[in-house]
Design a protein around this motif. Structure first.
Motif, PDB file in Angstrom:
ATOM      1  N   GLU A 208       0.824  -1.214   0.000  1.00 48.63           N
ATOM      2  CA  GLU A 208       0.000   0.000   0.000  1.00 48.63           C
ATOM      3  C   GLU A 208       0.858   1.264   0.000  1.00 48.63           C
ATOM      4  N   ILE A 209       2.051   1.194   0.592  1.00 49.97           N
ATOM      5  CA  ILE A 209       2.917   2.376   0.669  1.00 49.97           C
ATOM      6  C   ILE A 209       3.686   2.577  -0.636  1.00 49.97           C
ATOM      7  N   VAL A 210       4.292   1.517  -1.153  1.00 52.92           N
ATOM      8  CA  VAL A 210       5.067   1.584  -2.398  1.00 52.92           C
ATOM      9  C   VAL A 210       4.413   0.658  -3.417  1.00 52.92           C
ATOM     10  N   TRP A 211       3.950   1.240  -4.530  1.00 54.24           N
ATOM     11  CA  TRP A 211       3.298   0.443  -5.557  1.00 54.24           C
ATOM     12  C   TRP A 211       3.996   0.679  -6.882  1.00 54.24           C
ATOM     13  N   LYS A 212       4.546  -0.390  -7.452  1.00 52.08           N
ATOM     14  CA  LYS A 212       5.244  -0.329  -8.745  1.00 52.08           C
ATOM     15  C   LYS A 212       6.319   0.746  -8.770  1.00 52.08           C
ATOM     16  N   GLY A 213       7.038   0.888  -7.649  1.00 56.61           N
ATOM     17  CA  GLY A 213       8.152   1.817  -7.598  1.00 56.61           C
ATOM     18  C   GLY A 213       7.803   3.253  -7.293  1.00 56.61           C
ATOM     19  N   LEU A 214       6.544   3.522  -6.973  1.00 59.74           N
ATOM     20  CA  LEU A 214       6.120   4.880  -6.650  1.00 59.74           C
ATOM     21  C   LEU A 214       5.536   4.921  -5.247  1.00 59.74           C
ATOM     22  N   LEU A 215       5.740   6.043  -4.568  1.00 56.66           N
ATOM     23  CA  LEU A 215       5.173   6.232  -3.245  1.00 56.66           C
ATOM     24  C   LEU A 215       3.678   6.459  -3.402  1.00 56.66           C
ATOM     25  N   GLU A 216       2.895   5.596  -2.795  1.00 49.71           N
ATOM     26  CA  GLU A 216       1.448   5.628  -2.976  1.00 49.71           C
ATOM     27  C   GLU A 216       0.730   6.258  -1.780  1.00 49.71           C
ATOM     28  N   ASN A 217       0.959   5.741  -0.581  1.00 51.82           N
ATOM     29  CA  ASN A 217       0.276   6.211   0.628  1.00 51.82           C
ATOM     30  C   ASN A 217       1.292   6.428   1.737  1.00 51.82           C
ATOM     31  N   THR A 218       1.174   7.546   2.445  1.00 60.35           N
ATOM     32  CA  THR A 218       2.065   7.787   3.579  1.00 60.35           C
ATOM     33  C   THR A 218       1.307   7.928   4.889  1.00 60.35           C
ATOM     34  N   GLU A 219       0.009   8.108   4.831  1.00 62.65           N
ATOM     35  CA  GLU A 219      -0.772   8.303   6.052  1.00 62.65           C
ATOM     36  C   GLU A 219      -1.013   6.965   6.740  1.00 62.65           C
ATOM     37  N   LYS A 220      -0.601   6.885   8.009  1.00 63.99           N
ATOM     38  CA  LYS A 220      -0.705   5.637   8.761  1.00 63.99           C
ATOM     39  C   LYS A 220      -2.151   5.145   8.850  1.00 63.99           C
TER      40      LYS A 220
ATOM     41  N   ARG B 208      -4.669   5.716   6.829  1.00 68.19           N
ATOM     42  CA  ARG B 208      -5.143   5.235   5.524  1.00 68.19           C
ATOM     43  C   ARG B 208      -4.569   3.852   5.214  1.00 68.19           C
ATOM     44  N   VAL B 209      -3.289   3.663   5.482  1.00 69.21           N
ATOM     45  CA  VAL B 209      -2.663   2.355   5.250  1.00 69.21           C
ATOM     46  C   VAL B 209      -3.344   1.304   6.124  1.00 69.21           C
ATOM     47  N   ARG B 210      -3.584   1.641   7.386  1.00 72.25           N
ATOM     48  CA  ARG B 210      -4.244   0.704   8.303  1.00 72.25           C
ATOM     49  C   ARG B 210      -5.621   0.313   7.767  1.00 72.25           C
ATOM     50  N   ARG B 211      -6.349   1.294   7.248  1.00 71.22           N
ATOM     51  CA  ARG B 211      -7.684   1.022   6.699  1.00 71.22           C
ATOM     52  C   ARG B 211      -7.598   0.141   5.446  1.00 71.22           C
ATOM     53  N   LEU B 212      -6.619   0.399   4.603  1.00 67.37           N
ATOM     54  CA  LEU B 212      -6.491  -0.346   3.354  1.00 67.37           C
ATOM     55  C   LEU B 212      -6.070  -1.801   3.558  1.00 67.37           C
ATOM     56  N   ILE B 213      -5.325  -2.084   4.631  1.00 63.70           N
ATOM     57  CA  ILE B 213      -4.837  -3.455   4.807  1.00 63.70           C
ATOM     58  C   ILE B 213      -5.767  -4.295   5.678  1.00 63.70           C
ATOM     59  N   ARG B 214      -6.839  -3.697   6.144  1.00 60.79           N
ATOM     60  CA  ARG B 214      -7.768  -4.440   6.991  1.00 60.79           C
ATOM     61  C   ARG B 214      -8.215  -5.697   6.254  1.00 60.79           C
ATOM     62  N   LEU B 215      -7.938  -6.835   6.834  1.00 56.32           N
ATOM     63  CA  LEU B 215      -8.295  -8.109   6.201  1.00 56.32           C
ATOM     64  C   LEU B 215      -9.740  -8.454   6.548  1.00 56.32           C
ATOM     65  N   LYS B 216     -10.501  -8.758   5.530  1.00 59.91           N
ATOM     66  CA  LYS B 216     -11.885  -9.119   5.745  1.00 59.91           C
ATOM     67  C   LYS B 216     -12.080 -10.574   5.289  1.00 59.91           C
ATOM     68  N   PRO B 217     -12.828 -11.350   6.046  1.00 64.52           N
ATOM     69  CA  PRO B 217     -13.067 -12.733   5.627  1.00 64.52           C
ATOM     70  C   PRO B 217     -13.924 -12.771   4.361  1.00 64.52           C
ATOM     71  N   PRO B 218     -13.762 -13.820   3.559  1.00 59.37           N
ATOM     72  CA  PRO B 218     -14.595 -13.928   2.350  1.00 59.37           C
ATOM     73  C   PRO B 218     -16.069 -14.003   2.743  1.00 59.37           C
ATOM     74  N   VAL B 219     -16.906 -13.421   1.912  1.00 56.79           N
ATOM     75  CA  VAL B 219     -18.353 -13.408   2.173  1.00 56.79           C
ATOM     76  C   VAL B 219     -19.012 -14.512   1.361  1.00 56.79           C
ATOM     77  N   GLU B 220     -19.869 -15.279   2.018  1.00 56.17           N
ATOM     78  CA  GLU B 220     -20.617 -16.320   1.311  1.00 56.17           C
ATOM     79  C   GLU B 220     -21.691 -15.659   0.449  1.00 56.17           C
ATOM     80  N   PRO B 221     -21.849 -16.101  -0.821  1.00 59.02           N
ATOM     81  CA  PRO B 221     -22.854 -15.472  -1.697  1.00 59.02           C
ATOM     82  C   PRO B 221     -24.275 -15.837  -1.292  1.00 59.02           C
TER      83      PRO B 221
END
Length: 147
Positions: A120-132, A134-147
Motif C-alpha cells: 500500500e505504501i510503495v506500488w510499482k516503484g512509486l510512493l502511494e500512501n504515507t498516512e498511517k 489510511r494504510v491501516r484502513r487499506l490493509i484491513r483483512l476481511k473474511p470472504p463473504v458467502e454469496p
C-alpha cells in the motif's frame, strides 16, 4: 522511482525484498551491497536513525527498527529527502502492525500484514500512501463473504 525496499535481520539474512525496475541479474548485487552497507554502518546506530549513502546514480536511505534493518533505494525524483519520507511511512506502518519496534521473531510473526503495508505504501516503484491511518484502513483483512 523506488528501486528497492529491503528488510534484513542483523546477521544479513533477507526477510522481505521488493524490487521495482531492477533486472533479475542485478538483484544479487544489490542484496549483497545493501547487507554489507548495513553491517559496516548500522552497528551501534540508534533505533530509527537515518543513514544515507549513494551508489552508482542512486540514493539509499537505511535504518534499524528494533532488531530489523530497513533499506530503501531510489533514483531520479526519489532522492534522499523523498526516500526519508518513504522510510518514515514504512517504519511507522511496521511499528503500528507490531505494536512496537520489532524483534526478528515479532517481525516474522506479522510478515503478512507487513507485506500488505508495503504494497500500500510503495506500488510499482512509486510512493502511494504515507498516512498511517489510511494504510491501516487499506490493509484491513476481511473474511470472504458467502454469496
Amino acid at each position: 522511482m523506488i528501486l528497492a525496499v529491503l528488510f534484513s535481520n542483523s546477521d544479513g539474512n533477507i526477510l522481505i525484498e521488493r524490487f521495482h525496475g531492477v533486472p533479475a541479474e542485478e538483484r544479487l548485487h544489490w542484496r549483497s551491497f545493501l547487507v554489507k552497507l548495513g553491517a559496516d554502518n548500522l552497528k551501534g546506530a540508534k533505533n530509527e536513525e537515518l543513514l544515507v549513502a549513494s551508489h552508482k546514480s542512486v540514493s539509499i536511505v537505511y535504518t534499524m527498527i528494533g532488531d530489523v534493518c530497513l533499506y530503501i533505494v531510489g533514483k531520479d525524483e526519489y532522492d534522499e529527502l523523498a526516500l526519508a519520507e518513504v522510510i518514515f511511512a514504512v517504519t511507522s506502518a511496521v511499528k503500528d502492525v507490531c505494536g512496537k519496534p520489532p524483534t526478528e521473531r515479532l517481525f516474522l510473526d506479522k510478515y503478512g500484514r507487513i507485506c500488505l503495508c508495503l504494497d500500500e505504501i510503495v506500488w510499482k516503484g512509486l510512493l502511494e500512501n504515507t498516512e498511517k491511518d489510511r494504510v491501516r484502513r487499506l490493509i484491513r483483512l476481511k473474511p470472504p463473504v458467502e454469496p
